[in-house]
Design a protein around this motif. Sequence first.
Motif, PDB file in Angstrom:
ATOM      1  N   MET A  65      17.857   6.998  52.975  1.00 48.40           N
ATOM      2  CA  MET A  65      16.486   6.497  52.810  1.00 48.40           C
ATOM      3  C   MET A  65      15.495   7.398  53.550  1.00 48.40           C
ATOM      4  SD  MET A  65      16.439   3.861  50.829  1.00 48.40           S
ATOM      5  CE  MET A  65      14.904   3.067  51.201  1.00 48.40           C
ATOM      6  N   ILE A  66      15.871   7.815  54.743  1.00 46.27           N
ATOM      7  CA  ILE A  66      15.007   8.718  55.518  1.00 46.27           C
ATOM      8  C   ILE A  66      14.805  10.015  54.743  1.00 46.27           C
ATOM      9  CG2 ILE A  66      14.791  10.063  57.644  1.00 46.27           C
ATOM     10  CD1 ILE A  66      16.468   7.839  59.028  1.00 46.27           C
ATOM     11  N   GLU A  67      15.895  10.599  54.276  1.00 46.08           N
ATOM     12  CA  GLU A  67      15.805  11.859  53.519  1.00 46.08           C
ATOM     13  C   GLU A  67      14.966  11.682  52.254  1.00 46.08           C
ATOM     14  OE1 GLU A  67      20.255  13.350  54.916  1.00 46.08           O
ATOM     15  OE2 GLU A  67      19.946  12.664  52.868  1.00 46.08           O
ATOM     16  N   GLY A  68      15.139  10.552  51.576  1.00 40.77           N
ATOM     17  CA  GLY A  68      14.424  10.301  50.339  1.00 40.77           C
ATOM     18  C   GLY A  68      12.927  10.101  50.523  1.00 40.77           C
ATOM     19  N   ASN A  69      12.498   9.754  51.723  1.00 36.37           N
ATOM     20  CA  ASN A  69      11.086   9.534  51.991  1.00 36.37           C
ATOM     21  C   ASN A  69      10.391  10.724  52.651  1.00 36.37           C
ATOM     22  OD1 ASN A  69      10.544   6.846  51.019  1.00 36.37           O
ATOM     23  ND2 ASN A  69      11.980   6.149  52.575  1.00 36.37           N
ATOM     24  N   MET A  70      11.068  11.845  52.710  1.00 36.54           N
ATOM     25  CA  MET A  70      10.474  13.044  53.308  1.00 36.54           C
ATOM     26  C   MET A  70       9.461  13.680  52.359  1.00 36.54           C
ATOM     27  SD  MET A  70      11.232  13.800  56.266  1.00 36.54           S
ATOM     28  CE  MET A  70      11.992  12.509  57.198  1.00 36.54           C
ATOM     29  N   ARG A 111       4.471   8.504  57.858  1.00 37.73           N
ATOM     30  CA  ARG A 111       5.654   7.982  57.171  1.00 37.73           C
ATOM     31  C   ARG A 111       6.690   7.432  58.144  1.00 37.73           C
ATOM     32  NH1 ARG A 111       6.944  11.610  51.850  1.00 37.73           N
ATOM     33  NH2 ARG A 111       4.774  11.934  51.261  1.00 37.73           N
ATOM     34  N   PHE A 112       6.802   8.090  59.292  1.00 40.84           N
ATOM     35  CA  PHE A 112       7.810   7.734  60.294  1.00 40.84           C
ATOM     36  C   PHE A 112       7.131   7.649  61.663  1.00 40.84           C
ATOM     37  CE2 PHE A 112       9.815  10.344  56.992  1.00 40.84           C
ATOM     38  CZ  PHE A 112      10.727   9.442  56.482  1.00 40.84           C
TER      39      PHE A 112
END
Length: 168
Positions: A65-70, A111-112
């Motif tokens: 999920m983290i990678e997909g939201n980069m 985003r983070f």
Amino acid sequence: AGKLNASLSTVHNALKLPRASGAIIVTRRNFRMQDKEKFLLLWASHRRFAKDLFYTTTISASEFMIEGNMPPTVVFAAYSAYRKRHHEIPAEYDAVYMYAEREHLAVLKKRFPPVKGTPNLFVLAADPRLATYGGTTPDVQTFVDLWNVPQWYAKDFLTALKKKLHLA
């Protein structure tokens, strides 16, 4: 030197240790790799990973999920780079490393956002030429990054990557 827009003395000094160790052979106009594994180990051992780290936070989401939201401007490193490049996962991982330009920090923080806790998102300052390799670090950079991360499962990724690089 010309290709990297660096002075000859900078290149000469950068090649001193690899030349002295026998990792490379230098001729008048270029150099060639003599021992790829030795060169990578020298690079990995001398890499100052922490000096490039400029943002960490804790994300309560899976690594996928983290990678997909980069944002598309990041270059994935370490575990994510290996997974994306080789389409396999030698071990489960929960830390995401990436390179980004410092100018993109506001987007990443939006985003983070910063959250206290054990970090699982690590952002390193990108070299200007890194993006030319695509959205993941090349295998040699991934090797060096994996060598420098503290998680126990890095060893499993390094072992698998050594096979891909024909070092094992």
